[in-house]
Design an enzyme around this catalytic site. Structure first.
Site, PDB file in Angstrom:
ATOM      1  N   GLU A  80       0.826  -1.204   0.000  1.00  0.00           N
ATOM      2  CA  GLU A  80       0.000   0.000   0.000  1.00  0.00           C
ATOM      3  C   GLU A  80       0.865   1.260   0.000  1.00  0.00           C
ATOM      4  O   GLU A  80       1.848   1.351   0.733  1.00  0.00           O
ATOM      5  CB  GLU A  80      -0.920   0.014   1.221  1.00  0.00           C
ATOM      6  CG  GLU A  80      -1.920  -1.130   1.254  1.00  0.00           C
ATOM      7  CD  GLU A  80      -2.924  -1.090   0.105  1.00  0.00           C
ATOM      8  OE1 GLU A  80      -3.074  -0.020  -0.529  1.00  0.00           O
ATOM      9  OE2 GLU A  80      -3.551  -2.131  -0.175  1.00  0.00           O
ATOM     10  N   CYS A 142      -7.426  -2.279   8.285  1.00  0.00           N
ATOM     11  CA  CYS A 142      -6.090  -2.287   7.681  1.00  0.00           C
ATOM     12  C   CYS A 142      -5.559  -0.858   7.528  1.00  0.00           C
ATOM     13  O   CYS A 142      -4.442  -0.542   7.949  1.00  0.00           O
ATOM     14  CB  CYS A 142      -6.127  -2.969   6.317  1.00  0.00           C
ATOM     15  SG  CYS A 142      -6.600  -4.706   6.380  1.00  0.00           S
ATOM     16  N   HIS A 166      -1.151  -5.828   1.433  1.00  0.00           N
ATOM     17  CA  HIS A 166      -2.309  -6.707   1.317  1.00  0.00           C
ATOM     18  C   HIS A 166      -1.947  -7.958   0.512  1.00  0.00           C
ATOM     19  O   HIS A 166      -1.160  -7.880  -0.446  1.00  0.00           O
ATOM     20  CB  HIS A 166      -3.478  -5.987   0.631  1.00  0.00           C
ATOM     21  CG  HIS A 166      -4.372  -5.257   1.574  1.00  0.00           C
ATOM     22  ND1 HIS A 166      -4.520  -3.890   1.564  1.00  0.00           N
ATOM     23  CD2 HIS A 166      -5.177  -5.723   2.570  1.00  0.00           C
ATOM     24  CE1 HIS A 166      -5.382  -3.543   2.519  1.00  0.00           C
ATOM     25  NE2 HIS A 166      -5.791  -4.633   3.132  1.00  0.00           N
TER      26      HIS A 166
END
Length: 199
Positions: A80, A142, A166
Site C-alpha cells: 500500500e 487495515c 495486502h
C-alpha cells in the site's frame, strides 16, 4: 541483530480464515536477511488493533514494521502506498461500524508508506509472483492500523520504516468460495520473505 515487527489479522466478516494469521505465526522468530521476525496476530477491531501494534513496538523496539492484511478479491501481492485519516465500511469483530470518522481528530490527512514498495513489486515480479502497488488501503481496520502506526512513528520521531501489504485470499479459502482470486500460502510466504530480505 535487527528486528522486524510483522503483523497479521484474525479472521473477519464472513471469512473462515485469514492467511495473514498463518504468515505471521509461521515467520515468527525466523531470521530473514538482516532481520529476526517478531510477529503478532491482531484483532480486527477499530478500538484495539492499532493499540496492539504500538504496544508491540514499545516492547520489541523494531527496526522496521510490516503489517499484512487480507484483500479478498485481489489477485496479487499489493504493498500500500498511503493510509488516509478516515474509518468507514464494514462492521468490525466487535460489532462496531464506523462511517466517515477521522482516525485521529485534527491528524494529518494521510501518511505514505516508508517501506520500499516499488522495490518490493519489482523483486516479486522478477521472482514470478504477481504484485502491484495499491493506491488505496481502503478505510477499514487495515488502513486504520497503517495510519496510526505511521502517526506514532512520526510523533515520536522514530527512524523506523513501516507500511502495509495486502495479500490475496489463500487457495484453501478459494475451495469454499469458487471464483475467488487466490494464491497459495507457500507463495505468500515466499513473497513476504523476499520483501523482508529487500529491506
Amino acid at each position: 541483530m535487527k528486528k522486524l515487527l510483522l503483523t497479521g489479522f484474525e479472521p473477519f466478516l464472513d471469512h473462515a480464515d485469514n492467511p495473514t494469521r498463518l504468515l505471521a505465526d509461521t515467520l515468527d522468530s525466523e531470521m530473514i536477511g538482516e532481520y529476526v521476525v517478531k510477529s503478532v496476530v491482531l484483532p480486527v477491531t477499530f478500538s484495539e488493533a492499532a493499540e496492539v501494534v504500538v504496544a508491540k513496538m514499545k516492547e520489541h523496539q523494531p527496526d522496521a514494521v510490516m503489517m499484512l492484511g487480507l484483500a479478498a478479491g485481489r489477485n496479487r501481492i499489493t504493498p500500500e502506498r498511503v493510509a488516509i485519516n478516515c474509518s468507514d465500511g464494514d462492521t468490525d469483530n466487535d460489532g462496531v461500524r464506523k462511517q466517515d470518522e477521522p482516525i485521529i481528530k485534527d491528524g494529518s490527512a494521510a501518511y505514505f508508506s516508508t517501506l520500499p514498495i516499488r522495490k518490493y513489486v519489482d523483486i516479486l515480479r522478477e521472482a514470478g509472483i504477481p504484485a502491484a502497488i495499491s493506491n488505496t488501503a481502503g478505510t477499514y481496520v487495515c488502513n486504520n492500523i497503517m495510519y496510526q502506526t505511521l502517526h506514532y512513528i512520526e510523533e515520536n520521531q522514530l527512524n523506523v520504516p513501516a507500511g502495509f501489504v495486502h495479500v490475496p485470499a489463500s487457495s484453501q479459502m478459494a475451495i469454499v468460495k469458487p471464483g475467488l482470486a487466490s494464491m497459495s500460502e507457500d507463495e505468500m510466504l515466499r513473497a513476504v520473505r523476499l520483501m523482508i530480505e529487500a529491506m
